[in-house]
Structure formats: structure tokens, C-alpha cells
Design a protein around this motif. Structure first.
Motif, PDB file in Angstrom:
ATOM      1  N   MET A   1      30.267  -2.584 104.268  1.00  0.00           N
ATOM      2  CA  MET A   1      30.481  -1.452 103.382  1.00  0.00           C
ATOM      3  C   MET A   1      29.383  -1.427 102.325  1.00  0.00           C
ATOM      4  SD  MET A   1      33.819   0.113 102.836  1.00  0.00           S
ATOM      5  CE  MET A   1      34.631   0.550 104.313  1.00  0.00           C
ATOM      6  N   PRO A   2      28.893  -0.251 102.009  1.00  0.00           N
ATOM      7  CA  PRO A   2      27.892  -0.166 100.939  1.00  0.00           C
ATOM      8  C   PRO A   2      28.541  -0.421  99.579  1.00  0.00           C
ATOM      9  CG  PRO A   2      28.429   2.008 101.793  1.00  0.00           C
ATOM     10  CD  PRO A   2      29.144   1.021 102.650  1.00  0.00           C
ATOM     11  N   LEU A   3      27.768  -1.003  98.696  1.00  0.00           N
ATOM     12  CA  LEU A   3      28.212  -1.269  97.336  1.00  0.00           C
ATOM     13  C   LEU A   3      27.576  -0.247  96.395  1.00  0.00           C
ATOM     14  CD1 LEU A   3      27.783  -5.132  97.381  1.00  0.00           C
ATOM     15  CD2 LEU A   3      29.945  -3.911  97.270  1.00  0.00           C
ATOM     16  N   PHE A   4      28.369   0.223  95.427  1.00  0.00           N
ATOM     17  CA  PHE A   4      27.901   1.225  94.489  1.00  0.00           C
ATOM     18  C   PHE A   4      28.050   0.699  93.066  1.00  0.00           C
ATOM     19  CE2 PHE A   4      29.509   3.416  98.243  1.00  0.00           C
ATOM     20  CZ  PHE A   4      28.389   4.137  98.609  1.00  0.00           C
ATOM     21  N   PRO A   5      27.114   1.033  92.176  1.00  0.00           N
ATOM     22  CA  PRO A   5      27.214   0.553  90.789  1.00  0.00           C
ATOM     23  C   PRO A   5      28.359   1.243  90.050  1.00  0.00           C
ATOM     24  CG  PRO A   5      25.373   2.058  91.002  1.00  0.00           C
ATOM     25  CD  PRO A   5      25.926   1.856  92.385  1.00  0.00           C
ATOM     26  N   TYR A   6      29.065   0.454  89.233  1.00  0.00           N
ATOM     27  CA  TYR A   6      30.093   1.061  88.397  1.00  0.00           C
ATOM     28  C   TYR A   6      30.002   0.616  86.947  1.00  0.00           C
ATOM     29  CZ  TYR A   6      33.001  -3.171  88.637  1.00  0.00           C
ATOM     30  OH  TYR A   6      33.478  -4.447  88.539  1.00  0.00           O
ATOM     31  N   ALA A   7      29.150  -0.378  86.643  1.00  0.00           N
ATOM     32  CA  ALA A   7      28.982  -0.805  85.252  1.00  0.00           C
ATOM     33  C   ALA A   7      27.685  -1.594  85.123  1.00  0.00           C
ATOM     34  CB  ALA A   7      30.152  -1.662  84.806  1.00  0.00           C
ATOM     35  N   VAL A   8      27.112  -1.525  83.936  1.00  0.00           N
ATOM     36  CA  VAL A   8      25.939  -2.330  83.602  1.00  0.00           C
ATOM     37  C   VAL A   8      26.334  -3.184  82.415  1.00  0.00           C
ATOM     38  CG1 VAL A   8      23.553  -2.303  82.785  1.00  0.00           C
ATOM     39  CG2 VAL A   8      24.313  -0.606  84.450  1.00  0.00           C
ATOM     40  N   ALA A  18      34.172   0.650  98.693  1.00  0.00           N
ATOM     41  CA  ALA A  18      35.363   1.487  98.815  1.00  0.00           C
ATOM     42  C   ALA A  18      36.634   0.651  98.936  1.00  0.00           C
ATOM     43  CB  ALA A  18      35.232   2.410 100.022  1.00  0.00           C
ATOM     44  N   ASN A  19      36.530  -0.560  99.423  1.00  0.00           N
ATOM     45  CA  ASN A  19      37.691  -1.435  99.555  1.00  0.00           C
ATOM     46  C   ASN A  19      37.932  -2.282  98.313  1.00  0.00           C
ATOM     47  OD1 ASN A  19      38.261  -0.557 102.122  1.00  0.00           O
ATOM     48  ND2 ASN A  19      37.062  -2.139 103.115  1.00  0.00           N
ATOM     49  N   ARG A  20      37.242  -1.959  97.238  1.00  0.00           N
ATOM     50  CA  ARG A  20      37.378  -2.637  95.944  1.00  0.00           C
ATOM     51  C   ARG A  20      36.853  -4.073  95.945  1.00  0.00           C
ATOM     52  NH1 ARG A  20      38.278   1.370  92.310  1.00  0.00           N
ATOM     53  NH2 ARG A  20      39.929   2.716  93.006  1.00  0.00           N
ATOM     54  N   HIS A  21      35.931  -4.392  96.847  1.00  0.00           N
ATOM     55  CA  HIS A  21      35.242  -5.677  96.779  1.00  0.00           C
ATOM     56  C   HIS A  21      34.173  -5.572  95.699  1.00  0.00           C
ATOM     57  CE1 HIS A  21      36.614  -5.761 101.093  1.00  0.00           C
ATOM     58  NE2 HIS A  21      37.192  -6.829 100.559  1.00  0.00           N
TER      59      HIS A  21
END
Length: 68
Positions: A1-8, A18-21
Motif C-alpha cells: 500500500m502506498p504511504l501518504f504524509p499526514y504530519a510533519v 489506507a489501512n492505517r499503518h
């Protein structure tokens, strides 16, 4: 699954799939990459805000229907 940034946080980017990893990565030195990360996080925040507004509206509409 691709990982997306959510915080710096400092010089670290927190990522989520998407699976909350979760994972972390160093903040890129490239200014363009940093701007893309910031833009992605801003869009995600705006999307979450819109979803919460819809959820609040749905609850109010349900209360109105129950009151009739």
C-alpha cells in the motif's frame, strides 16, 4: 500500500496508508518535495473538515426528522 504524509514533526514526515499503518521518513531537503508534502497535508485536512461538517449536518437532519 502506498504511504501518504499526514504530519510533519521537526525534520520528520509521518506517513499513513489506507489501512492505517504508520511509518516515518526524514523530511526531504528538496524545496519542491516539501511543498508537495505541505499541499498534500493541507488537502487532507480540508477533506477531513468537510467530512466532519457533513456528519454534523446529517445528525441535525436526523434530529429534525425524529422531532416531527
Amino acid at each position: 500500500m502506498p504511504l501518504f504524509p499526514y504530519a510533519v514533526e521537526g525534520m520528520t514526515v509521518r506517513l499513513e496508508c489506507a489501512n492505517r499503518h504508520h511509518a516515518t521518513a526524514p523530511l526531504p531537503e528538496d524545496g519542491a518535495a516539501r511543498r508537495r508534502i505541505d499541499a498534500w497535508i493541507a488537502r487532507r485536512g480540508a477533506q477531513m473538515h468537510a467530512q466532519h461538517e457533513r456528519w454534523g449536518t446529517d445528525e441535525k437532519e436526523q434530529e429534525d426528522e425524529d422531532g416531527d
